[in-house]
Design an enzyme around this catalytic site. Structure first.
Site, mmCIF file in Angstrom:
data_model
loop_
_atom_site.group_PDB
_atom_site.id
_atom_site.type_symbol
_atom_site.label_atom_id
_atom_site.label_comp_id
_atom_site.label_asym_id
_atom_site.label_seq_id
_atom_site.Cartn_x
_atom_site.Cartn_y
_atom_site.Cartn_z
ATOM 1 N N HIS A 173 95.696 -45.310 -40.583
ATOM 2 C CA HIS A 173 96.246 -46.132 -39.845
ATOM 3 C C HIS A 173 97.683 -46.461 -40.557
ATOM 4 O O HIS A 173 97.609 -46.437 -42.065
ATOM 5 C CB HIS A 173 95.507 -47.563 -39.789
ATOM 6 C CG HIS A 173 94.807 -47.663 -38.928
ATOM 7 N ND1 HIS A 173 93.270 -48.458 -39.024
ATOM 8 C CD2 HIS A 173 94.541 -47.271 -37.658
ATOM 9 C CE1 HIS A 173 92.637 -48.462 -37.831
ATOM 10 N NE2 HIS A 173 93.282 -48.035 -36.986
ATOM 11 N N CYS A 270 93.664 -54.936 -43.517
ATOM 12 C CA CYS A 270 92.773 -54.696 -42.393
ATOM 13 C C CYS A 270 91.686 -55.857 -41.745
ATOM 14 O O CYS A 270 91.379 -55.916 -40.476
ATOM 15 C CB CYS A 270 91.567 -53.560 -42.737
ATOM 16 S SG CYS A 270 92.317 -51.783 -43.227
HETATM 17 N N1 ARG Z 1 85.917 -48.242 -40.354
HETATM 18 C C1 ARG Z 1 87.369 -48.643 -39.449
HETATM 19 C C2 ARG Z 1 88.010 -47.616 -38.649
HETATM 20 O O1 ARG Z 1 87.870 -46.536 -39.186
HETATM 21 C C3 ARG Z 1 88.216 -49.196 -40.630
HETATM 22 C C4 ARG Z 1 89.354 -49.923 -40.085
HETATM 23 C C5 ARG Z 1 90.456 -50.322 -41.152
HETATM 24 N N2 ARG Z 1 91.572 -51.249 -40.554
HETATM 25 C C6 ARG Z 1 92.644 -51.006 -40.522
HETATM 26 N N3 ARG Z 1 93.628 -51.958 -40.146
HETATM 27 N N4 ARG Z 1 93.184 -50.054 -41.260
HETATM 28 O O2 ARG Z 1 88.191 -47.871 -37.652
#
Ligand code: ARG
Length: 277
Positions: A173, A270
Site C-alpha cells: 500500500h 493503517c
Molecule cells: N491485513 C491488511 C491487508 O492486508 C492490512 C492493511 C493495512 N492497511 C494499510 N492502510 N496499509 O489488507
C-alpha cells in the site's frame, strides 16, 4: 535544520478508527501476515487504545465505528474511505476476505451526516493507497488499488491525482512507503524510494525535492506508516532513525507500540482514516 521547528504548526485533525476487538491473522494477503504465528486480540486492543489516547492527547478528534465479528482487518480504517472536503469515496477491496468491510463504513458515513458518499467501481483501498497533500492526491497502484480507481478518485473528489507505481510486495500500500508530514501548497513528505518504480521515484523527486528520504530500516518496521498533524508525528517505536531525521526538520515524534497490528501488515496510519477538510 535550525529554526525549522518554528515553521511546524500542528492543526487539529479528525480521525475515524475501529477497535481491533476481533483482530486475528487467519489469512495471508500481504507478506507480513503469517497465520501460523500467534496473535493476541487483547494486546492489539491495548496498543490501539494507546494510539487513540495519543491522538486525543495531541488534541485530535477520534470517532469510532463498531467492529464486526469475522472481519479481522476492519481495524485498518484507512482502507475504507477517502474523504476530501466533505466528499467521500468508499472502498472496494481486492481480497474477498475484506469485501464486507466497505459497506459497514459506507453506512457509518451516511449515519454521520455525509450526503456525498460514492462507492467505487474499480478496486480501491482508499487511504491505504491515497495520500492527500492538501493540493494533490498521491495514488499508489501495483498491488491493491487499480489504476482505474485513480481516475475515478479524480472525478469523484475533484482533486488532481498523481499515480505512483509500487514495486515491493512488502510495501503493498502507498501508506507503507510514504506519508505527508505537512499539507499545503509546498507539502512536505517522507518516503522510501526503493518501494517505487524508477519513473515514480523521479516523479516524487521532481514534486517533492525537500522530502525526507527514509532508509530500509525505517521502512522495515513500517515507519512510513506514520501520522502527522504538521508538527507531531505518531510513529512505530522502532522507527528511531526516521524520528531523528524528523527532529532535525522541526517535527516532534511520538512513539507508539503497534507490534501486534504489524503482524497483519499495519501500523498507526493503517488504523487511522482521516477526514480531510
Ligand atoms: N491485513 C491488511 C491487508 O492486508 C492490512 C492493511 C493495512 N492497511 C494499510 N492502510 N496499509 O489488507
Amino acid at each position: 535544520m535550525t529554526g525549522a521547528s518554528e515553521l511546524r504548526v500542528p492543526t487539529p485533525r479528525r480521525y475515524v478508527m475501529c477497535e481491533p476487538k476481533y483482530f486475528t491473522v487467519e489469512y495471508s494477503i500481504n507478506p507480513w501476515m503469517d497465520p501460523s504465528q500467534p496473535v493476541s486480540a487483547e494486546l492489539a486492543v491495548k496498543q490501539w487504545t494507546e494510539l487513540v489516547d495519543t491522538y486525543r492527547r495531541l488534541g485530535h478528534r477520534v470517532e469510532t465505528i463498531r467492529p464486526v465479528p469475522g472481519l479481522p482487518d476492519m481495524v485498518f480504517a484507512a482502507n475504507s474511505g477517502t474523504v476530501v472536503d466533505g466528499r467521500v469515496l468508499g472502498a472496494r477491496y481486492r481480497a474477498s476476505q475484506r469485501t464486507a468491510e466497505a459497506d459497514h463504513y459506507r453506512r457509518w458515513f451516511l449515519d454521520h451526516g455525509y450526503r456525498d458518499v460514492v462507492m467505487p467501481t474499480a478496486i480501491n483501498e482508499a487511504e491505504g493507497d491515497f495520500a492527500w497533500t492538501g493540493g494533490l492526491l498521491l495514488a499508489g497502484t501495483g498491488f491493491r488499488t487499480d489504476p482505474a480507481a485513480h481516475a475515478e478518485a479524480q472525478e469523484v473528489l475533484g482533486v488532481p491525482v498523481v499515480s505512483l507505481q509500487l514495486v515491493d510486495p512488502r510495501y503493498y500500500h502507498l501508506d507503507t512507503a510514504l506519508f505527508v508530514l505537512q499539507q499545503g501548497p509546498s507539502a512536505h513528505l517522507a518516503y522510501y524510494p526503493e518501494a517505487f518504480s524508477p519513473g515514480s521515484q523521479r516523479v516524487l523527486a521532481r514534486l517533492f525535492p525537500d522530502a525526507i528520504i527514509a532508509s530500509a530500516a525505517d521502512a522495515g518496521c513500517l515507519g512510513l506508516n506514520g501520522v502527522s498533524d504538521g508538527k507531531n508525528v505518531v510513529l512505530p517505536m522502532e522507527a528511531t532513525h526516521l524520528a531523528e531525521r524528523l527532529i532535525n526538520q522541526g517535527y516532534e515524534p511520538t512513539f507508539v507500540d503497534i507490534a501486534e497490528l504489524r503482524k497483519s501488515g499495519g501500523g498507526p496510519k493503517c488504523c487511522t482514516l482521516e477526514i480531510h477538510g
